[in-house]
Design an enzyme around this catalytic site. Structure first.
Site, short mmCIF file in Angstrom:
data_model
loop_
_atom_site.label_atom_id
_atom_site.label_comp_id
_atom_site.label_asym_id
_atom_site.label_seq_id
_atom_site.Cartn_x
_atom_site.Cartn_y
_atom_site.Cartn_z
N ARG A 1 -10.85 15.29 7.39
CA ARG A 1 -11.67 15.71 6.25
C ARG A 1 -13.03 16.20 6.73
O ARG A 1 -13.62 15.64 7.66
CB ARG A 1 -11.88 14.55 5.27
CG ARG A 1 -10.62 14.08 4.58
CD ARG A 1 -10.96 13.11 3.45
NE ARG A 1 -9.77 12.50 2.90
CZ ARG A 1 -9.47 11.20 3.04
NH1 ARG A 1 -10.28 10.39 3.71
NH2 ARG A 1 -8.37 10.72 2.50
N GLU B 1 -8.23 -5.73 4.81
CA GLU B 1 -8.04 -5.33 3.41
C GLU B 1 -6.86 -6.05 2.77
O GLU B 1 -6.93 -6.47 1.62
CB GLU B 1 -7.82 -3.81 3.34
CG GLU B 1 -9.08 -3.03 3.63
CD GLU B 1 -8.83 -1.56 3.85
OE1 GLU B 1 -8.34 -1.20 4.95
OE2 GLU B 1 -9.12 -0.76 2.96
N ARG C 1 -2.54 -2.02 -3.58
CA ARG C 1 -3.81 -1.34 -3.36
C ARG C 1 -3.80 -0.05 -4.19
O ARG C 1 -2.85 0.73 -4.12
CB ARG C 1 -3.94 -0.99 -1.89
CG ARG C 1 -5.13 -0.12 -1.64
CD ARG C 1 -5.12 0.44 -0.23
NE ARG C 1 -6.27 1.30 -0.06
CZ ARG C 1 -6.23 2.48 0.54
NH1 ARG C 1 -5.11 2.94 1.03
NH2 ARG C 1 -7.31 3.19 0.66
N HIS D 1 -12.53 2.69 -0.14
CA HIS D 1 -12.56 1.63 0.90
C HIS D 1 -13.33 0.40 0.42
O HIS D 1 -13.84 -0.39 1.23
CB HIS D 1 -13.24 2.11 2.20
CG HIS D 1 -12.53 3.22 2.90
ND1 HIS D 1 -13.22 4.23 3.53
CD2 HIS D 1 -11.23 3.47 3.12
CE1 HIS D 1 -12.36 5.08 4.09
NE2 HIS D 1 -11.14 4.62 3.84
N ASN E 1 0.86 -1.18 0.00
CA ASN E 1 0.00 0.00 0.00
C ASN E 1 0.90 1.23 0.00
O ASN E 1 1.51 1.56 1.01
CB ASN E 1 -0.88 -0.04 1.25
CG ASN E 1 -1.88 1.11 1.27
OD1 ASN E 1 -1.87 1.98 0.41
ND2 ASN E 1 -2.74 1.10 2.28
#
Ligand code: AMP
Length: 405
Positions: free
Chosen positions: A246, A391, A96, A185, A13
């Site tokens: 965010r 993940e 990813r 996601h 990742n």
């Protein structure tokens, strides 16, 4: 090739200045070693650098100027410590990738076409897609033939219908520039929805599940019959609920207003940086982006309460909306750093959607963290679960399937 053959798969990742990895043996799904490279930058020099890395239990400060250098350090370490005896012992690398646009609805083997599309999509995920390409090229440069596979964060959301993924904006913006909702996601939402069905002992095709991935980045999805029909993130991960830094949804006019307050300070670029990096928990609390710090300061700082309340309310709004969109819900799942660890978040969110028929078991909810658990009472109409996300494992499974096919 037989489908139970042992393979070593590296899951990677890459962020703009980081590289996280996990070497996984398949099909046993055993993690051989994992680690992280941080503050990778061209600016690092042998005399002045901020970069460091951790491989298993070993930590080191070292100047690392590129993802290629990080990959080289990683492979050298694995060889020196006899974790692999040659590069070719790594059978596949799963990368990813945050943005696959409308082009990818499943994992793909990297070739020139795939790389071209990831590059084409850089404007939609400037920091991420560029870093992913650096990571792919780093593994391509090691001179041995291993299969690089990309697994897209957006792929699971490709089943959304046009009335959900389109914005009510001039249609040609979509046609010319691909402006629409893509979500993020996806790998996590898919994993926890399937796991939830497994835990409930029912086929995922029969279930309506609302998945809440609440970490530093946070998104919610409506998964009906195993397919994503709606998700809270949009063109970029900025849309949806407030997160660590965010803002989530706001009225876009705020940008014009703040720009008129001080045009030199508040350029569009700067405003978007603030919306992405200095809003959410951090912006409201003025203290931290980290949910642990916020929760620890609830008694001392009313803004910490407010930061969490805003987020809880918005999560509840999405759950209500997805309940309507799916025509009901069988389960609500919480996952990721905060969803798995904060009993307060789960309690406060579920309290706000009680009217739908959710009966929390407070005692269980307070006790569990980071493990699969049903947190509602047996009489609850909608079940709620804590399901840790995996993940990396999902990426490793995709790579394994491709290379043993
Ligand atoms: P993620 O982006 O999924 O890694 O999640 C990061 C967020 O999870 C941060 O806000 C952390 O504070 C939060 N988190 C991680 N561990 C815990 C914990 N033990 N208790 C509460 N929050 C946690």
């Amino acid at each position: 090739m037989k489908n139970n053959e042992t393979k070593k798969i590296m899951v990677v990742n890459c962020g703009s200045s980081s590289l996280k990895f996990r070497l996984i043996e398949m099909p046993s799904e055993k993690v051989i070693i994992k680690g992280l490279f941080e503050s990778i930058s061209e600016k690092n020099t042998p005399d002045n650098f901020t970069s460091k890395y951790k491989i298993g239990d070993y930590s080191c400060n070292a100047p690392i100027r590129s993802h290629t250098e990080a990959v080289q350090i990683l492979l050298d370490y694995l060889m020196k410590n006899k974790i692999i005896s040659s590069y070719s012992e790594i059978d596949g690398v799963g990368h990813r990738v945050v943005q696959g646009g409308k082009y990818f609805s499943k994992a793909e083997v990297v070739d020139e076409y795939v790389k071209g599309k990831i590059k084409e999509l850089i404007p939609l995920a400037p920091l991420h897609n560029k870093a992913h390409l650096d990571g792919i090229e780093a593994f391509e440069s090691i001179g041995t033939k291993l299969t690089n596979v990309v697994v897209f964060d957006t792929a699971f959301h490709q089943t959304m219908e046009p009335d959900t993924y389109m914005y009510a904006l001039p249609y040609e913006w979509y046609e010319k520039y691909g402006i629409r909702k893509y979500g993020a996601h996806g790998t996590s939402h898919k994993y926890v929805a399937n796991k939830c069905a497994e835990v409930m002992g029912r086929p995922v095709e029969e279930l309506k599940i609302i998945t809440c991935h609440i970490g530093n980045g946070a998104s919610i999805s409506a998964v009906k019959g195993g397919k994503c029909i709606d998700t809270s993130m949009g063109l970029t991960p900025l849309e949806g609920i407030p997160m660590g830094t965010r803002s989530g949804n706001i009225d876009p006019t705020v940008l014009e207003f703040m720009n008129s307050v001080d045009p030199e300070k508040y350029t569009v670029q700067e405003l978007l940086r603030i919306l992405n990096k200095e809003s959410g928990y951090l912006g409201v609390s003025q203290l931290s982006h980290d949910s642990r710090t916020i929760e620890e300061n609830l008694d001392k700082n009313p803004l910490c309460n407010l930061a969490l309340d805003i987020q809880y309310k918005r999560i509840a709004d999405y759950i209500g909306s997805y309940y309507v969109h799916m025509g009901g819900a069988d389960a609500i799942v919480f996952t990721a750093g905060i969803g798995e660890n904060s009993s307060r978040l789960r309690r406060e969110v579920l309290k706000r959607v009680q009217v739908l028929g959710v009966e929390l078991d407070d005692e269980v909810n307070d006790k569990v963290r980071g493990e699969i658990a049903e947190i509602t009472k047996p009489s609850s109409k909608i079940k709620a679960f804590l399901i840790p996300t995996e993940e990396e494992l999902m990426i490793a499974r995709d790579v394994y399937e491709i290379i043993t096919k």
